[in-house]
Enzyme design. Sequence first.
Site, short mmCIF file in Angstrom:
data_model
loop_
_atom_site.label_atom_id
_atom_site.label_comp_id
_atom_site.label_asym_id
_atom_site.label_seq_id
_atom_site.Cartn_x
_atom_site.Cartn_y
_atom_site.Cartn_z
N ARG A 84 12.55 5.17 13.03
CA ARG A 84 11.50 6.15 12.87
C ARG A 84 10.32 5.64 14.18
O ARG A 84 10.76 5.25 15.12
CB ARG A 84 10.76 5.75 11.45
CG ARG A 84 11.63 6.29 10.37
CD ARG A 84 10.81 5.91 9.13
NE ARG A 84 9.83 6.63 8.82
CZ ARG A 84 8.90 6.46 7.85
NH1 ARG A 84 9.12 5.49 6.93
NH2 ARG A 84 7.84 7.18 7.69
N ALA A 86 2.84 -0.45 4.97
CA ALA A 86 2.29 -0.46 6.35
C ALA A 86 1.69 -1.81 6.68
O ALA A 86 1.78 -2.21 7.85
CB ALA A 86 1.19 0.59 6.42
N HIS A 141 12.64 -2.36 2.88
CA HIS A 141 12.07 -0.99 3.42
C HIS A 141 13.23 0.00 2.99
O HIS A 141 14.37 -0.07 3.41
CB HIS A 141 11.87 -0.99 4.95
CG HIS A 141 10.81 -1.88 5.42
ND1 HIS A 141 9.54 -2.00 5.07
CD2 HIS A 141 10.99 -3.09 6.08
CE1 HIS A 141 9.02 -2.92 5.55
NE2 HIS A 141 9.78 -3.83 6.29
N PRO A 162 0.81 -1.18 0.01
CA PRO A 162 -0.04 0.20 -0.12
C PRO A 162 0.69 1.37 -0.01
O PRO A 162 1.75 1.40 0.76
CB PRO A 162 -0.70 -0.21 1.53
CG PRO A 162 -0.11 -1.22 2.06
CD PRO A 162 0.46 -1.98 1.15
N ASN A 163 0.47 2.16 -0.80
CA ASN A 163 1.02 3.55 -0.81
C ASN A 163 2.15 3.74 -1.53
O ASN A 163 2.93 4.56 -1.94
CB ASN A 163 1.07 4.23 0.46
CG ASN A 163 -0.23 4.20 1.21
OD1 ASN A 163 -1.30 4.68 0.53
ND2 ASN A 163 -0.21 3.78 2.39
N TYR A 201 11.20 8.89 1.53
CA TYR A 201 11.23 7.89 0.57
C TYR A 201 11.93 8.26 -0.90
O TYR A 201 12.06 7.43 -1.77
CB TYR A 201 9.91 7.33 0.27
CG TYR A 201 9.04 6.80 1.51
CD1 TYR A 201 9.60 5.79 2.37
CD2 TYR A 201 8.13 7.54 1.79
CE1 TYR A 201 9.01 5.35 3.16
CE2 TYR A 201 7.47 6.96 2.89
CZ TYR A 201 7.77 5.85 3.62
OH TYR A 201 7.35 5.29 4.56
N ARG A 258 5.35 11.00 -2.39
CA ARG A 258 4.87 10.79 -0.87
C ARG A 258 6.27 11.02 -0.12
O ARG A 258 7.25 10.43 -0.24
CB ARG A 258 4.68 9.29 -0.86
CG ARG A 258 4.51 8.60 0.36
CD ARG A 258 4.26 7.17 0.43
NE ARG A 258 3.83 6.71 1.61
CZ ARG A 258 4.10 5.59 2.00
NH1 ARG A 258 4.55 4.57 1.24
NH2 ARG A 258 3.97 5.24 3.23
N ASN A 293 7.94 -5.40 -0.59
CA ASN A 293 7.89 -4.18 0.34
C ASN A 293 6.56 -4.11 0.78
O ASN A 293 5.65 -3.67 0.06
CB ASN A 293 8.61 -2.80 -0.14
CG ASN A 293 8.26 -1.58 0.88
OD1 ASN A 293 7.69 -1.84 1.89
ND2 ASN A 293 8.81 -0.38 0.44
N GLU A 311 12.36 -9.13 2.58
CA GLU A 311 11.68 -8.10 2.87
C GLU A 311 12.60 -6.74 2.63
O GLU A 311 13.82 -6.75 3.18
CB GLU A 311 11.42 -8.19 4.63
CG GLU A 311 10.71 -7.04 5.15
CD GLU A 311 10.44 -7.30 6.72
OE1 GLU A 311 10.88 -8.24 7.06
OE2 GLU A 311 10.01 -6.23 7.47
C1 DQA Z 1 8.10 1.31 4.20
C2 DQA Z 1 8.09 1.72 5.59
C3 DQA Z 1 6.79 1.51 6.31
O1 DQA Z 1 6.73 1.59 7.76
C4 DQA Z 1 5.67 2.54 5.70
O2 DQA Z 1 4.29 2.09 6.04
C5 DQA Z 1 5.76 2.53 4.06
C6 DQA Z 1 6.94 2.33 3.44
C7 DQA Z 1 9.55 1.54 3.68
O3 DQA Z 1 9.55 1.41 2.54
O4 DQA Z 1 10.41 2.08 4.11
O5 DQA Z 1 4.64 2.37 3.40
O6 DQA Z 1 7.78 0.02 3.94
#
Ligand code: DQA
Length: 149
Positions: free
Chosen positions: A112, A82, A105, A10-11, A23, A18, A79, A103
């Site tokens: 954070r 959230a 990020h 998501p996102n 990011y 964003r 990735n 995984e």
């Molecule tokens: C994320 C870190 C997550 O906490 C966040 O909700 C994201 C992006 C990252 O790539 O740093 O959507 O996965």
Amino acid sequence: MPSILILNGPNLNLLGQREPAQYGHNTLADVEALCMEAGKRLGVEINCLQSNHEGVLIDAIHEAGRGVAAGEVLGVVFNAGAYTHTSVALHDAIKGAEVPVIEVHISNVHAREAFRHHSYISPAAAGIVVGFGVDGYVLAIEGLVRKTR
Ligand code: DQA
């Protein structure tokens, strides 16, 4: 040629616009192009999927698991956004599908908010790449190839 699925949750479709301080300025299309380039260099096919929906991500992991069993897929670079911090269902999907998952990020989640410090993905993952910006996807592809070849 074996393949790797680059799976974004998501996102992550909003990359580039964003929270650039977290990011960076690369878009999801830029990230996918970086992954394609790495795939070419390493001799693996790269397939990319992004979804804001947990069930779609679960289905993609199941499908990747079938590909792993058939010897066609090396694994998934994931990735989960959230959902990392909330989804028992994604944890169970990775375990159930028996698919090697790296995984990723983009940000260093451990530097954070406290709610980002716990991951439901990590205990089911074959490896973790955190805090290298979008280069983390390339590092994860390289790691997955080394682990599975
Ligand atoms: C994320 C870190 C997550 O906490 C966040 O909700 C994201 C992006 C990252 O790539 O740093 O959507 O996965």
